[in-house]
Design a protein around this motif. Structure first.
Motif, PDB file in Angstrom:
ATOM      1  N   GLU A 167      -8.497  59.911  45.890  1.00 20.88           N
ATOM      2  CA  GLU A 167      -9.651  59.819  46.787  1.00 20.88           C
ATOM      3  C   GLU A 167     -10.972  59.821  46.014  1.00 20.88           C
ATOM      4  OE1 GLU A 167      -7.727  62.069  50.707  1.00 20.88           O
ATOM      5  OE2 GLU A 167      -9.074  63.150  49.368  1.00 20.88           O
ATOM      6  N   LYS A 168     -10.997  60.554  44.905  1.00 19.50           N
ATOM      7  CA  LYS A 168     -12.222  60.641  44.100  1.00 19.50           C
ATOM      8  C   LYS A 168     -12.310  59.539  43.055  1.00 19.50           C
ATOM      9  CE  LYS A 168     -13.631  64.482  46.085  1.00 19.50           C
ATOM     10  NZ  LYS A 168     -14.872  64.544  46.895  1.00 19.50           N
ATOM     11  N   GLU A 169     -11.320  58.636  43.050  1.00 23.12           N
ATOM     12  CA  GLU A 169     -11.277  57.515  42.102  1.00 23.12           C
ATOM     13  C   GLU A 169     -11.413  58.015  40.657  1.00 23.12           C
ATOM     14  OE1 GLU A 169     -14.236  54.721  43.429  1.00 23.12           O
ATOM     15  OE2 GLU A 169     -13.023  54.081  45.127  1.00 23.12           O
ATOM     16  N   PHE A 170     -10.543  58.946  40.332  1.00 24.96           N
ATOM     17  CA  PHE A 170     -10.520  59.545  38.995  1.00 24.96           C
ATOM     18  C   PHE A 170     -10.344  58.461  37.942  1.00 24.96           C
ATOM     19  CE2 PHE A 170      -8.195  62.135  35.702  1.00 24.96           C
ATOM     20  CZ  PHE A 170      -9.222  63.039  35.437  1.00 24.96           C
ATOM     21  N   LYS A 171     -11.166  58.472  36.923  1.00 22.36           N
ATOM     22  CA  LYS A 171     -11.214  57.354  35.982  1.00 22.36           C
ATOM     23  C   LYS A 171     -10.213  57.453  34.835  1.00 22.36           C
ATOM     24  CE  LYS A 171     -15.003  59.238  33.139  1.00 22.36           C
ATOM     25  NZ  LYS A 171     -16.361  58.958  32.608  1.00 22.36           N
ATOM     26  N   TYR A 172      -9.578  58.618  34.683  1.00 21.12           N
ATOM     27  CA  TYR A 172      -8.599  58.767  33.612  1.00 21.12           C
ATOM     28  C   TYR A 172      -7.178  58.618  34.177  1.00 21.12           C
ATOM     29  CZ  TYR A 172     -12.521  60.649  30.950  1.00 21.12           C
ATOM     30  OH  TYR A 172     -13.723  60.800  30.322  1.00 21.12           O
ATOM     31  N   THR A 173      -6.217  58.473  33.282  1.00 20.71           N
ATOM     32  CA  THR A 173      -4.834  58.373  33.729  1.00 20.71           C
ATOM     33  C   THR A 173      -4.347  59.728  34.245  1.00 20.71           C
ATOM     34  OG1 THR A 173      -3.972  58.858  31.517  1.00 20.71           O
ATOM     35  CG2 THR A 173      -4.332  56.548  32.080  1.00 20.71           C
ATOM     36  N   TYR A 174      -3.458  59.683  35.215  1.00 23.82           N
ATOM     37  CA  TYR A 174      -2.850  60.912  35.724  1.00 23.82           C
ATOM     38  C   TYR A 174      -1.452  60.602  36.216  1.00 23.82           C
ATOM     39  CZ  TYR A 174      -4.718  58.931  40.091  1.00 23.82           C
ATOM     40  OH  TYR A 174      -5.036  58.099  41.140  1.00 23.82           O
ATOM     41  N   ARG A 175      -0.601  61.613  36.147  1.00 21.26           N
ATOM     42  CA  ARG A 175       0.797  61.411  36.488  1.00 21.26           C
ATOM     43  C   ARG A 175       1.378  62.713  37.046  1.00 21.26           C
ATOM     44  NH1 ARG A 175       4.036  59.025  31.577  1.00 21.26           N
ATOM     45  NH2 ARG A 175       2.315  57.544  31.793  1.00 21.26           N
ATOM     46  N   HIS A 176       2.247  62.580  38.033  1.00 20.27           N
ATOM     47  CA  HIS A 176       2.930  63.741  38.609  1.00 20.27           C
ATOM     48  C   HIS A 176       4.431  63.473  38.586  1.00 20.27           C
ATOM     49  CE1 HIS A 176       3.799  66.475  42.327  1.00 20.27           C
ATOM     50  NE2 HIS A 176       4.068  67.095  41.181  1.00 20.27           N
ATOM     51  N   ILE A 177       5.163  64.243  37.790  1.00 25.43           N
ATOM     52  CA  ILE A 177       6.607  64.095  37.676  1.00 25.43           C
ATOM     53  C   ILE A 177       7.268  65.255  38.407  1.00 25.43           C
ATOM     54  CG2 ILE A 177       8.567  63.813  36.122  1.00 25.43           C
ATOM     55  CD1 ILE A 177       6.430  61.669  35.779  1.00 25.43           C
ATOM     56  N   VAL A 178       8.173  64.921  39.344  1.00 28.14           N
ATOM     57  CA  VAL A 178       8.881  65.943  40.131  1.00 28.14           C
ATOM     58  C   VAL A 178      10.354  65.938  39.736  1.00 28.14           C
ATOM     59  CG1 VAL A 178       9.487  66.738  42.442  1.00 28.14           C
ATOM     60  CG2 VAL A 178       7.270  65.636  42.044  1.00 28.14           C
ATOM     61  N   PHE A 179      10.889  67.121  39.467  1.00 25.31           N
ATOM     62  CA  PHE A 179      12.275  67.268  39.036  1.00 25.31           C
ATOM     63  C   PHE A 179      13.125  67.835  40.180  1.00 25.31           C
ATOM     64  CE2 PHE A 179       9.669  67.265  35.319  1.00 25.31           C
ATOM     65  CZ  PHE A 179      10.415  66.625  34.343  1.00 25.31           C
ATOM     66  N   PRO A 180      14.185  67.129  40.603  1.00 29.51           N
ATOM     67  CA  PRO A 180      15.011  67.611  41.720  1.00 29.51           C
ATOM     68  C   PRO A 180      15.842  68.835  41.370  1.00 29.51           C
ATOM     69  CG  PRO A 180      15.921  65.582  40.806  1.00 29.51           C
ATOM     70  CD  PRO A 180      14.593  65.780  40.158  1.00 29.51           C
ATOM     71  N   TYR A 181      16.272  68.933  40.111  1.00 34.33           N
ATOM     72  CA  TYR A 181      17.074  70.083  39.686  1.00 34.33           C
ATOM     73  C   TYR A 181      16.272  70.902  38.680  1.00 34.33           C
ATOM     74  CZ  TYR A 181      20.968  67.716  41.944  1.00 34.33           C
ATOM     75  OH  TYR A 181      21.781  67.110  42.866  1.00 34.33           O
ATOM     76  N   ALA A 182      15.455  71.775  39.216  1.00 39.42           N
ATOM     77  CA  ALA A 182      14.600  72.611  38.372  1.00 39.42           C
ATOM     78  C   ALA A 182      14.047  73.757  39.202  1.00 39.42           C
ATOM     79  CB  ALA A 182      13.449  71.796  37.795  1.00 39.42           C
ATOM     80  N   SER A 183      13.732  74.837  38.513  1.00 39.01           N
ATOM     81  CA  SER A 183      13.070  75.968  39.163  1.00 39.01           C
ATOM     82  C   SER A 183      11.602  75.957  38.764  1.00 39.01           C
ATOM     83  CB  SER A 183      13.726  77.282  38.729  1.00 39.01           C
ATOM     84  OG  SER A 183      13.439  77.552  37.361  1.00 39.01           O
TER      85      SER A 183
ATOM     86  N   ASN B  48     -12.464  76.385  47.966  1.00 37.93           N
ATOM     87  CA  ASN B  48     -11.444  77.020  47.133  1.00 37.93           C
ATOM     88  C   ASN B  48     -10.491  76.025  46.467  1.00 37.93           C
ATOM     89  OD1 ASN B  48      -9.451  76.392  49.145  1.00 37.93           O
ATOM     90  ND2 ASN B  48     -10.017  78.259  50.259  1.00 37.93           N
ATOM     91  N   THR B  49     -10.710  74.720  46.694  1.00 36.03           N
ATOM     92  CA  THR B  49      -9.895  73.695  46.053  1.00 36.03           C
ATOM     93  C   THR B  49     -10.405  73.437  44.635  1.00 36.03           C
ATOM     94  OG1 THR B  49      -9.330  72.608  48.136  1.00 36.03           O
ATOM     95  CG2 THR B  49      -9.182  71.279  46.150  1.00 36.03           C
ATOM     96  N   ILE B  50      -9.493  73.299  43.685  1.00 36.79           N
ATOM     97  CA  ILE B  50      -9.883  73.013  42.298  1.00 36.79           C
ATOM     98  C   ILE B  50     -10.469  71.601  42.217  1.00 36.79           C
ATOM     99  CG2 ILE B  50      -9.098  72.823  39.911  1.00 36.79           C
ATOM    100  CD1 ILE B  50      -6.799  74.718  40.653  1.00 36.79           C
ATOM    101  N   LYS B  51     -11.633  71.484  41.629  1.00 35.45           N
ATOM    102  CA  LYS B  51     -12.328  70.184  41.545  1.00 35.45           C
ATOM    103  C   LYS B  51     -11.781  69.384  40.358  1.00 35.45           C
ATOM    104  CE  LYS B  51     -14.858  71.771  44.900  1.00 35.45           C
ATOM    105  NZ  LYS B  51     -14.288  73.138  44.970  1.00 35.45           N
ATOM    106  N   VAL B  52     -10.539  68.934  40.507  1.00 41.91           N
ATOM    107  CA  VAL B  52      -9.866  68.251  39.399  1.00 41.91           C
ATOM    108  C   VAL B  52     -10.565  66.958  39.001  1.00 41.91           C
ATOM    109  CG1 VAL B  52      -7.580  69.253  39.767  1.00 41.91           C
ATOM    110  CG2 VAL B  52      -8.272  67.254  41.097  1.00 41.91           C
ATOM    111  N   GLU B  53     -11.333  66.384  39.908  1.00 42.11           N
ATOM    112  CA  GLU B  53     -12.032  65.130  39.580  1.00 42.11           C
ATOM    113  C   GLU B  53     -13.106  65.336  38.509  1.00 42.11           C
ATOM    114  OE1 GLU B  53     -14.293  66.995  43.031  1.00 42.11           O
ATOM    115  OE2 GLU B  53     -12.190  66.751  42.411  1.00 42.11           O
TER     116      GLU B  53
END
Length: 218
Positions: free
Chosen positions: A157-173, A120-125
């Motif tokens: 873990e899957k050694e994804f070959k493209y760029t990826y980024r995760h931005i987390v905002f402390p003050y946001a809903s 049930n995990t999305i295969k983002v790789e």
């Protein structure tokens, strides 16, 4: 609605490509972010993916005051394997009174810890494009920061070959997209830090546009 066919994304991509658009990407918010990640893991002909308040798994659909037993999405007429909320009951009104805000983050965190698996995990790789994730530290609707971290871990873990980024905002809903609906005031953090939440939405849009510029898409 349940069992929405993800082929609608493939059809839209094909339509735009046939119209002469050289680069086509997907921007999805909340359940739309879930759809964006799922669909592009099946249909790789995209140039970028932006998932705002994302999901790392396929989930059942919320219907009325409870969770559906069906998957939110289907492919080739078949239900896509999903996390079930069997045994977890919810009521919008009671939940709002209890927590003084609109959200089910604790439900999602619970079922992820108990039921998340390879099926049930999305295969983002399998996505054939760069990925940008935007999430809120205090997302009360669902645990988007936690799910974004699951996505990043899988990509690593899957050694994804493209760029990826995760931005987390402390003050946001949960509502990190560039809109200001009245419903945002159903979240405590929006009521307490209204200006900062509005600023986070503006910043999220700037980050998105800058990221697209880096990719030479804008």
């Amino acid at each position: 609605m349940s069992l929405i066919p993800i082929e609608i994304i493939s059809d839209a991509i094909t339509y735009l490509k046939n119209k002469g658009y050289s680069k086509v990407g997907i921007y999805g918010f909340s359940k739309g972010a879930e759809l964006a990640l799922i669909a592009t893991s099946y249909f790789p002909q995209v140039d970028f993916v932006i998932a705002v308040s994302p999901s790392c798994c396929v989930f059942a659909r919320i219907e009325k005051n409870t969770y559906s037993k069906n998957s939110s999405w289907s492919h080739n007429g078949q239900s896509i394997p999903h996390i079930s909320f069997d045994g977890i009951k919810t009521n919008y009104i009671k939940n709002f009174i209890k927590n003084r805000e609109w959200g089910f983050a604790e439900h999602y965190s619970e079922v992820i810890s108990k039921q998340k698996n390879e099926e049930n995990t999305i295969k983002v790789e399998n996505i054939n494009a760069p990925i940008l994730l935007l999430s809120a530290e205090n997302d009360a609707l669902w645990c988007s920061k936690q799910m974004g971290e699951h996505i990043i871990k899988r990509l690593q873990e899957k050694e994804f070959k493209y760029t990826y980024r995760h931005i987390v905002f402390p003050y946001a809903s949960h509502i990190l997209c560039p809109i200001k609906p009245k419903r945002r005031l159903a979240f405590k953090i929006e009521r307490k830090y209204m200006k900062k939440c509005n600023a986070s939405r503006e910043n999220a849009l700037k980050i998105t546009l800058n990221w697209l510029s880096e990719l030479q898409i804008l």
